[in-house]
Structure formats: C-alpha cells, structure tokens
Design a protein around this motif. Structure first.
Motif, PDB file in Angstrom:
ATOM      1  N   ILE A  23     -13.017   3.544  -5.177  1.00 40.03           N
ATOM      2  CA  ILE A  23     -13.258   4.689  -6.109  1.00 40.03           C
ATOM      3  C   ILE A  23     -12.225   5.426  -6.631  1.00 40.03           C
ATOM      4  O   ILE A  23     -11.802   6.623  -6.931  1.00 40.03           O
ATOM      5  CB  ILE A  23     -14.184   5.874  -5.448  1.00 40.03           C
ATOM      6  N   GLY A  24     -11.030   4.569  -7.292  1.00 42.08           N
ATOM      7  CA  GLY A  24     -10.008   5.111  -7.966  1.00 42.08           C
ATOM      8  C   GLY A  24      -8.644   5.188  -7.305  1.00 42.08           C
ATOM      9  O   GLY A  24      -7.867   5.563  -7.837  1.00 42.08           O
ATOM     10  N   ARG A  25      -8.581   5.562  -5.963  1.00 43.48           N
ATOM     11  CA  ARG A  25      -7.556   5.988  -5.181  1.00 43.48           C
ATOM     12  C   ARG A  25      -6.260   5.001  -5.040  1.00 43.48           C
ATOM     13  O   ARG A  25      -5.389   5.464  -4.947  1.00 43.48           O
ATOM     14  CB  ARG A  25      -8.009   6.258  -3.719  1.00 43.48           C
ATOM     15  N   THR A  26      -6.416   3.792  -5.369  1.00 44.11           N
ATOM     16  CA  THR A  26      -5.365   2.907  -5.303  1.00 44.11           C
ATOM     17  C   THR A  26      -4.966   2.448  -6.804  1.00 44.11           C
ATOM     18  O   THR A  26      -4.148   1.307  -6.925  1.00 44.11           O
ATOM     19  CB  THR A  26      -5.485   1.733  -4.472  1.00 44.11           C
ATOM     20  N   PHE A  50     -11.572  -0.268  -7.707  1.00 43.69           N
ATOM     21  CA  PHE A  50     -11.872  -0.759  -6.171  1.00 43.69           C
ATOM     22  C   PHE A  50     -10.446  -1.457  -5.766  1.00 43.69           C
ATOM     23  O   PHE A  50      -9.674  -2.202  -6.674  1.00 43.69           O
ATOM     24  CB  PHE A  50     -12.861  -1.842  -6.086  1.00 43.69           C
ATOM     25  N   GLY A  51     -10.122  -1.150  -4.553  1.00 45.81           N
ATOM     26  CA  GLY A  51      -8.606  -1.671  -4.015  1.00 45.81           C
ATOM     27  C   GLY A  51      -8.485  -3.121  -3.988  1.00 45.81           C
ATOM     28  O   GLY A  51      -7.454  -3.460  -4.404  1.00 45.81           O
ATOM     29  N   ILE A  92      -7.670   7.085 -12.848  1.00 46.22           N
ATOM     30  CA  ILE A  92      -7.251   5.838 -12.174  1.00 46.22           C
ATOM     31  C   ILE A  92      -5.720   5.476 -12.355  1.00 46.22           C
ATOM     32  O   ILE A  92      -4.915   5.285 -11.504  1.00 46.22           O
ATOM     33  CB  ILE A  92      -8.248   4.833 -12.341  1.00 46.22           C
ATOM     34  N   GLN A  93      -5.473   5.595 -13.864  1.00 48.86           N
ATOM     35  CA  GLN A  93      -4.204   5.243 -14.185  1.00 48.86           C
ATOM     36  C   GLN A  93      -3.262   6.131 -13.905  1.00 48.86           C
ATOM     37  O   GLN A  93      -2.152   5.932 -13.185  1.00 48.86           O
ATOM     38  CB  GLN A  93      -4.164   4.978 -15.601  1.00 48.86           C
ATOM     39  N   GLU A  94      -3.524   7.563 -13.750  1.00 45.32           N
ATOM     40  CA  GLU A  94      -2.589   8.352 -13.088  1.00 45.32           C
ATOM     41  C   GLU A  94      -2.442   8.653 -11.797  1.00 45.32           C
ATOM     42  O   GLU A  94      -1.367   8.972 -11.092  1.00 45.32           O
ATOM     43  CB  GLU A  94      -3.201  10.058 -13.593  1.00 45.32           C
ATOM     44  N   THR A  95      -3.202   7.938 -10.874  1.00 43.92           N
ATOM     45  CA  THR A  95      -2.906   7.660  -9.482  1.00 43.92           C
ATOM     46  C   THR A  95      -1.617   7.277  -9.074  1.00 43.92           C
ATOM     47  O   THR A  95      -0.693   7.435  -8.249  1.00 43.92           O
ATOM     48  CB  THR A  95      -4.127   7.182  -8.690  1.00 43.92           C
TER      49      THR A  95
END
Length: 395
Positions: free
Chosen positions: A222-225, A229-230, A301-304
């Motif tokens: 859910i966007g964390r990496t 999806f990782g 997502i990109q900003e993570t």
C-alpha cells in the motif's frame, strides 16, 4: 486513565509506553496535557494517510448513515467491499484478481495458509527464520523466532523454516510443499530486503513443484516502498498476496488476494471453507477504499522515495551505523540495544514517536505516515539528532 489502563486492560509487555492520548491529527498525536508528538511510526505502518485524514473520515461518516454490519462475510453484496476488492484487482498484476477481506493481517495470513493447502492438497508450509506474520495460532506457527512461540506449543504441524535470501535453501521447497510464506521485506528481523532476485527464484521453484508463493505485504504494501505493492520492486508476482495495516487508513483490516480459480476453492468442498463474521465490514471497507483511492490517485507513492532520501541525508550520526529498508519503511541501526532503547524513550520525551522492531534490538523503527511533509521530516530528524547527541553509550 493510565492507572486504569494498567489495571483493567490486558498488556502486551511489562513496561508499555502508556502515553495518555487525547487526539491525533495529521502527523501528530496529542496527549491529555496537550503536548504534541510528531509521529514517525504511524501506528506501526498502519496510518498510511496520517491521523484523521478528511477523505477517510468522510468515507466513514457517509457509510455510518447507510448501514453497519448486516450479514456475515460473503452472503450479501455490499458496495464498499465490492468496490474495494475491484479497485485492488485493477492495481494488481494478473492473475491476482479476487480478494477475501478479513479483520486483520494475521487473519489474512491464516486464510492464505488454508488456501494453499486447499489448492494443492498438501500440508507442508515453509516460512523464513526471523519471520513475523502475526499472532494467531496459524501465523504464530510460521513465526521464525522460537523465543516468542515456545510458550504456546504445540502449534500447527508440518512447518519448515529456511533462511531468507539463502538461495541454497530454496531446494527445500518440494512436491510436499503446499505454500511458502515470506515477507516481501522482512520486518521484525530488521527490514531486510530480498537480494539477487531471491523472490523471483523462490517463485520459480514454487511453480516447478506446484506450491504457492504467499507474500506478506502487510507492512511493505500500500505504497510504503515506492510502489503500491512491495513485490513490484523485486521482479516477482506471488500466487497470493496478503495486505493489511496501511490498507485501512487507521481502521482494522486484512486481505488476501489470489486468482479467481484458486479463491473459489474456499467456497465448496467444504462449503464455508473460510468464514468471518465481520470481515469486509462496510465501514472499514469504506475507509480502506478511500485510503486506496487517495494513495493511487495522488503522488504519495512517488514521494515516499524522495522522503526516504531526505531522511537518509539528514540522519547521519556516529550512533547510526546504517539505515535499512526502502521508501518509508526504514530502520536506523545503532551499535547496541541500550542505545536504541535510549533513543526511543528519550525521543518520546522530546516529542518524537519512534519504536522498536520485534527481533532486532539494535533497530529504531522509522515508518511515518506517507502524508508526512518534508518540513515535518526535517523537524523529526532534528529532534532525533538532538537526542543522539545527548546519549551516552554504555559498555
């Protein structure tokens, strides 16, 4: 409240942090004395959009005016759950198109294990040493850390453990294996990423012997990496993907997704092969749907990855030996468990929420909301550096 918390509510450790929470907003949590704490943990990777995100709150309020629980899972068509499952399918690669919604990640892991056994007709489950997948008996059985499960034996039989990232161990996956359950990034072990196409090689072995690869995306998903999806980072599409935590936007949820052909096996022979009363609850599903829409329709997502680099740039100190992980799933490693303990405890005193990892005592968890601003990241890094400068290492 603290005294009642310690007396009447079951505890998970002998010494909980016991902050008395008043309210939370955005990237901050406030205690009953109105002291604010910058949240670098996000409820252990769960509050992906921070606290009280207006789109999530509005989705919850709108659903409250329509209906709450009406029937056990899978009997009635309820719009929030249907739309959430459909949206997940639209963002997942083939053949991952059918989702079973649960109440938590650990319940989804148990469902995925059952699915692997049902599809293959086999019983053996393979997991990794230092794995963490939850604490129900099924998930506990595939926890790769004996100290935390020995008190609860006997557990589920026919479980074998391999070393994460050890290519030779892949040969232990055989025609007796129903499923291989791995975290896309090992969490409790210290945010260990797969190396040298490890996950791809495991998937190929599973395909060769007829086993299912189950990837636990409860934390890295859910966007964390930097991807939704990782596993998208590692050249591998699993047979089953398990999500939770950040999917709910602060509400309790889990899910496991596989092909329609595989998932349909849970509906017959026996009927009700997997069942839950509250899985797919309309209020929870509405919150998750709003969360997933916001993450996929924004630049979060990109900003993570940009925020990861900002953290790495500003957290340079002799007491930080390395920073592991990807995106906003990071662990700052220190020389000792004592230093880590001091950082977490003194950080809270200074107004910065940090936390530990399950098995790696030298790690400091840094998993802020995806919505955290660059200014807030710099604020948190400044606090953390100030704490580090005051720590006196002990031998």
């Amino acid at each position: 409240m603290k005294a009642d918390f310690l007396k009447y509510q079951a505890q998970t450790t002998p010494h909980p942090l016991a902050m008395e929470v008043s309210y939370a907003k955005g990237s901050y949590i406030y205690d009953i004395n109105c002291k604010k704490y910058l949240d670098f943990v996000a409820g252990v990777s769960a509050c992906s959009l921070g606290h009280q995100h207006p789109k999530v709150v509005n989705a919850i309020k709108n659903q409250l005016d329509k209906y709450l629980h009406v029937m056990v899972y899978g009997e009635y068509a309820q719009k929030p759950a249907v739309e959430l499952s459909k949206l997940l399918a639209s963002h997942l690669p083939a053949p991952l198109d059918t989702t079973y919604l649960t109440n938590s990640g650990t319940e989804a892991i148990d469902g995925a294990i059952k699915l692997a056994k049902r599809v293959t007709g086999r019983s053996e489950i393979i997991a990794a040493n230092k794995a963490y997948h939850g604490n129900t008996i099924g998930a506990l059985s595939i926890m790769g850390f004996e100290e935390r499960k020995q008190a609860f034996r006997p557990l589920m039989p026919d479980v074998r453990f391999i070393e994460f990232n050890h290519e030779l161990d892949i040969n232990q996956i055989t025609t007796k294996t129903a499923g291989v359950v791995l975290e896309t990034i090992q969490g409790g072990a210290g945010f260990i990423e797969p190396q040298d196409n490890y996950l791809k090689k495991v998937k190929e072995r599973c395909d060769n012997v007829g086993a299912l690869l189950i990837l636990d995306e409860i934390q890295p998903g859910i966007g964390r990496t930097g991807k939704l999806f990782g596993f998208e980072n590692y050249n591998c599409v699993p047979h089953v993907v398990v999500t939770g935590k950040g999917l709910g936007g602060g509400m309790p949820i889990g899910a496991f997704t596989a092909s329609y052909e595989h998932m349909i096996t849970l509906s017959d022979e026996p009927k009700l092969g997997h069942i839950t009363t509250f899985g797919g609850h309309p209020v929870i599903a509405a919150a998750a749907l709003a969360t997933l829409k916001e993450i996929t329709e924004s630049n979060l997502i990109q900003e993570t990855l940009e925020k990861e680099q900002l953290i790495r740039k500003h957290l340079k100190h002799p007491l930080i030996t390395e920073i592991r992980g990807k995106g906003l799933m990071l662990a700052a490693m220190t020389p000792s468990a004592d230093i880590t303990n001091q950082i977490v405890l003194q950080g809270q005193e200074a107004g910065l929420i940090l936390f530990w990892l399950l098995y790696e005592p030298k790690a400091v968890r840094i998993t802020p909301p995806l919505t955290i601003s660059n200014e807030e990241i710099l604020e948190g890094c400044d606090i953390l550096m100030s704490v580090l400068n005051k720590i006196q290492p002990t031998n």
